[in-house]
Design an enzyme around this catalytic site. Structure first.
Site, PDB file in Angstrom:
ATOM      1  N   ASP A 126      44.357  42.755  40.489  1.00 15.29           N
ATOM      2  CA  ASP A 126      44.438  41.402  41.039  1.00 15.29           C
ATOM      3  C   ASP A 126      45.872  41.123  41.478  1.00 15.29           C
ATOM      4  O   ASP A 126      46.827  41.550  40.818  1.00 15.29           O
ATOM      5  CB  ASP A 126      44.037  40.394  39.945  1.00 15.29           C
ATOM      6  N   HIS A 128      46.906  38.232  41.246  1.00 15.14           N
ATOM      7  CA  HIS A 128      47.228  37.168  40.306  1.00 15.14           C
ATOM      8  C   HIS A 128      46.860  37.629  38.894  1.00 15.14           C
ATOM      9  O   HIS A 128      46.178  38.644  38.727  1.00 15.14           O
ATOM     10  CB  HIS A 128      46.453  35.903  40.667  1.00 15.14           C
ATOM     11  N   ASP A 130      45.523  35.363  36.413  1.00 12.27           N
ATOM     12  CA  ASP A 130      44.339  34.609  35.985  1.00 12.27           C
ATOM     13  C   ASP A 130      44.347  34.248  34.506  1.00 12.27           C
ATOM     14  O   ASP A 130      43.309  34.288  33.834  1.00 12.27           O
ATOM     15  CB  ASP A 130      43.056  35.369  36.336  1.00 12.27           C
ATOM     16  N   ASP A 230      39.453  42.494  41.969  1.00 14.15           N
ATOM     17  CA  ASP A 230      39.623  41.403  42.919  1.00 14.15           C
ATOM     18  C   ASP A 230      40.210  42.011  44.186  1.00 14.15           C
ATOM     19  O   ASP A 230      41.285  42.613  44.150  1.00 14.15           O
ATOM     20  CB  ASP A 230      40.566  40.353  42.320  1.00 14.15           C
ATOM     21  N   ASP A 232      41.802  40.843  46.503  1.00 12.22           N
ATOM     22  CA  ASP A 232      43.124  40.426  46.948  1.00 12.22           C
ATOM     23  C   ASP A 232      44.240  41.257  46.329  1.00 12.22           C
ATOM     24  O   ASP A 232      45.416  41.068  46.650  1.00 12.22           O
ATOM     25  CB  ASP A 232      43.351  38.926  46.731  1.00 12.22           C
ATOM     26  N   GLU A 275      35.783  38.120  45.099  1.00 17.68           N
ATOM     27  CA  GLU A 275      36.669  37.425  46.027  1.00 17.68           C
ATOM     28  C   GLU A 275      36.618  37.960  47.460  1.00 17.68           C
ATOM     29  O   GLU A 275      37.553  37.736  48.236  1.00 17.68           O
ATOM     30  CB  GLU A 275      38.121  37.420  45.510  1.00 17.68           C
TER      31      GLU A 275
END
Length: 303
Positions: A126, A128, A130, A230, A232, A275
């Site tokens: 990811d 991010h 999270d 994810d 991204d 995502e």
């Protein structure tokens, strides 16, 4: 990968409320239409697609009175259903492959796996981390809180899904590819001792070394490993169709090497791919990348 030598149970979760952005609910269909079933069957797996979890279109107010988290009721309901479906699939000896939808669905996936795997390792790809909570979030979007919930931190309606005692241990969790970490997440990550391999680490040491270290962490005294992917995590040039793109992500080949190394270790018991947002995609490039990475997770090779 012994755990995947059974049927693969595909579960779609067209949930957008965790991201509070339209388009990601079309992710499961975009991945299916990019021939994920054919890819898996060509590798020798039998797939059982149990369809999509129904998501209510009648959403409540953004935040209920006194509540900071957006769409808590809908997200909690969907994740409860997902928890049961994942647990049922594993109870039948199947490998659950969950297609999102936003990353809040990781709550239901992981909670479902924890019904069968008492000590679970997690590799979280990811941009991010999270691990926000109601106290640290700026947006109130639950897709930025899902890993914290899986660790046992967050709203009672979320951490109680599948049983409050069903949670991850921070020493068994690794985050890879992070490059956008909120200020409130930094002390959480340090306090819990969660290993985060940022893009700086990947640039400096290379994906091979990062994955070798990550696999040591998630397999130490665990009974299986869950992959949370994810899209991204990839650079927007490689995966433009995501809701929260961040420049400087994984290359196409770095992503595949990571998935290939996961397959080689033979430790995966479950996976989710999240995502993918067709509204921001270019000629279905991101959904196709997702399917190609799934191929690598399940043993596809160049030669």
């Amino acid at each position: 990968m012994d755990a995947v030598k059974t049927n693969v149970s595909i579960i779609g979760v067209p949930l957008k409320y965790g991201a509070d952005r339209m388009g990601v609910e079309m992710g499961p269909d975009a991945i299916r239409s990019s021939h994920v079933h054919q890819r898996l069957e060509a590798l020798g797996y039998q797939t059982q697609d149990i369809g999509d979890i129904p998501v209510s279109l009648q959403k409540t107010d953004t935040c209920q009175a006194g509540e900071k988290l957006k769409y808590l009721q809908e997200i909690s309901s969907v994740n409860k259903q997902l928890c049961h479906l994942v647990a049922d699939a594993m109870g039948q000896g199947q490998f659950p492959l969950v297609l999102g939808g936003d990353h809040s669905i990781a709550i239901g996936t992981i909670k479902g796996v924890l019904q069968h795997v008492s000590r679970l390792g997690v590799i979280w790809f990811d941009a991010h981390t999270d691990v926000n909570t109601a106290e640290t979030t700026y947006s109130g979007n639950i897709h930025g809180m899902s890993l914290a919930v899986a660790l046992g931190y967050g709203h009672p309606d979320l951490i109680s899904i599948g049983g409050i005692d069903k949670k991850l241990r921070p020493e068994n969790v690794v985050i890879i590819g992070a490059r956008s970490i909120d200020p409130g997440e930094r002390p959480f990550l340090k306090d819990k001792g969660i290993r985060v391999f940022t893009m700086h680490d990947i640039d400096r040491y290379g994906m091979k070394q990062v994955m070798e270290e990550a696999l040591q962490i998630v397999t130490a005294c665990t009974d299986g490993v869950h992959l949370s992917l994810d899209l991204d995590v990839m650079d927007p040039a490689e995966a433009p169709g995501v809701g929260t793109p961040v420049n400087g992500g994984l290359s196409y080949r770095e992503s595949h090497l990571a998935m290939e190394m996961l397959y080689e270790r033979g430790v995966l018991v479950s996976a989710e791919v999240v995502e993918v947002n067709p509204m921001f995609d270019l000629q279905n490039k991101t959904a196709r990348a997702a399917v190609e990475l799934i191929g690598s997770v399940f043993g596809e090779r160049i030669l």
